[in-house]
Design a protein around this motif. Structure first.
Motif, short mmCIF file in Angstrom:
data_model
loop_
_atom_site.label_atom_id
_atom_site.label_comp_id
_atom_site.label_asym_id
_atom_site.label_seq_id
_atom_site.Cartn_x
_atom_site.Cartn_y
_atom_site.Cartn_z
N PRO A 1 0.83 -1.21 0.00
CA PRO A 1 0.00 0.00 0.00
C PRO A 1 0.86 1.26 0.00
CG PRO A 1 -0.74 -1.57 1.67
CD PRO A 1 0.58 -2.07 1.17
N LYS B 1 0.93 5.70 0.46
CA LYS B 1 0.24 6.84 1.08
C LYS B 1 -0.56 7.58 0.01
CE LYS B 1 3.98 7.59 4.45
NZ LYS B 1 5.00 8.55 4.94
N GLN B 2 -1.36 8.53 0.43
CA GLN B 2 -2.17 9.29 -0.50
C GLN B 2 -1.32 10.07 -1.51
OE1 GLN B 2 -4.88 11.71 1.77
NE2 GLN B 2 -6.25 9.98 2.23
N ASP B 3 -0.12 10.46 -1.11
CA ASP B 3 0.77 11.19 -2.02
C ASP B 3 1.63 10.24 -2.86
OD1 ASP B 3 2.41 10.18 -0.09
OD2 ASP B 3 3.26 12.10 0.54
N LYS B 4 1.26 8.94 -2.87
CA LYS B 4 1.92 7.91 -3.67
C LYS B 4 3.33 7.58 -3.18
CE LYS B 4 -1.64 7.55 -6.35
NZ LYS B 4 -2.51 6.36 -6.22
N LYS B 5 3.65 7.94 -1.96
CA LYS B 5 4.93 7.59 -1.39
C LYS B 5 4.80 6.33 -0.55
CE LYS B 5 6.89 12.26 -1.22
NZ LYS B 5 7.48 13.32 -0.35
N TYR C 1 5.23 3.73 2.61
CA TYR C 1 5.19 3.87 4.06
C TYR C 1 6.56 3.59 4.68
CZ TYR C 1 0.08 4.20 4.34
OH TYR C 1 -1.21 4.62 4.23
#
Length: 342
Positions: A150, A152-156, A158
């Motif tokens: 998965p 993060k919302q900013d496509k970075k 975890y």
């Protein structure tokens, strides 16, 4: 991460292997006479070298530009002195073998046989395989982070050590690339590039061992840890490149950094509850055993396979296990962070 340790050790000896210019072979009067005669006549026995009409920088002594040594030979540094030394070495070793004597080193190196102009073909092949293994490991790590785990919302990702391992991947590829080049042809430029890239990789490995074993996630703290080490590494690389390539001092620097990594990773593997800690131990123990090949140096079998080449071979499976641990660590940390976020 223990691979850090073994890689550390691998790099220790990678950066330590310095060619000292005085060895038993090149002190042999018969060998020295052969080289001296060859440089004057351009021949060793029935073998004659047309480029002995050129100076060591490839410039014709008495001819126009179109008679200068071909560019590919200049790049390979196959000058008159190199070929004279090589073929005199082969002839002298055949004589020594007939008398029942063991091989000796010439100009700090064992008497290797060239293959298509490559000085140490087996070491080059294993260095290339290590390069490929690191590329595979880094690529699989990249795919895992950005296409399987998965984001993060900013496509970075975890995983907090993502960018650091990307840098590690680049430095490992750079180090193995120059290792292959250096073993292909040992000249001043390739030697310094190999040593410098090895020192950079080993130093960065030490930084990574500190950051990961102490779980340093704050950016300011990371900078405080890395800055003094990076400053020292920069100064050391500049020293060996532009002042003096001191093999003894370089060895001390490499040994201290490698031992420090070894201790950090070994302690961390012993106290952590990481689910993949057994992979760390495999790499640590395997790397330690592999280093015996560097301690027990022996001449190349049939002129091709020596202890150093075998050592390069052992790092190939260890590299695979190491990158497997890095992927496991990314999954483990990501899973923990997602659980905390719920």
């Amino acid at each position: 991460m223990e691979d850090r340790y073994w890689v550390g050790f691998f790099l220790v000896f990678s950066c330590l292997v310095g060619a000292l210019d005085a060895s038993a072979g090149d002190s042999d009067p018969i060998y020295r006479t052969c080289v001296g005669q060859c440089e004057k006549s351009g021949c060793v026995g029935q073998r004659c070298f047309s480029h002995c009409n050129f100076s060591s920088d490839g410039v014709s002594f008495d001819g126009p530009w179109y008679k200068q040594e071909p560019l590919y030979l200049q790049w390979k540094q196959w000058d008159c002195q190199s070929d004279c030394r090589y073929y005199c070495m082969l002839d002298r070793e055949r004589e020594r073998e007939a008398l029942g004597h063991d091989p000796v080193k010439y100009h700090g190196k064992w008497p290797f046989r060239r293959v298509y102009g490559i000085q140490e073909p087996v070491s080059v092949a294993f260095s290339a395989l290590n390069l490929a293994m690191h590329f595979h490991g880094w690529l699989s790590f990249f795919i895992l982070l950005y296409y399987k785990l998965p984001l993060k919302q900013d496509k970075k990702a975890y995983y907090e050590y993502t960018s650091l391992w990307h840098i590690y991947g680049f430095l490992s590829l750079n180090s193995w690339f120059w290792s292959a080049v250096f073993h292909s042809r040992d000249v001043d430029l390739t030697e310094k590039l190999d040593y410098s890239s090895a020192v950079a990789f080993l130093g960065y490995s030490l930084i990574m061992s500190i950051l990961r074993s102490f779980d340093v996630r704050d950016e300011a703290a990371r900078v405080m840890v890395a800055a003094p080490l990076l400053a020292f590494l920069t100064a050391h690389i500049l020293f060996i490149n532009f002042y003096k390539l001191d093999y003894g001092w370089n060895m001390q620097v490499c040994v201290v950094m490698a031992v420090a990594q070894l201790l950090l990773w070994a302690i961390w593997a012993g106290v952590t509850g990481h689910p993949s800690r057994r992979k760390l131990w495999v790499v640590v123990i395997g790397g330690g055993l592999a280093m015996l090949l560097e301690i027990y140096d022996f001449p190349p079998y049939e002129g091709y396979m020596d202890a150093h080449a075998l050592w390069h071979a052992t790092t190939i499976p260890l590299t695979y296990i190491w990158w497997s641990f890095i992927r496991d660590d990314a999954e483990f940390r990501t899973s923990n962070l997602l659980k905390k976020a719920k």
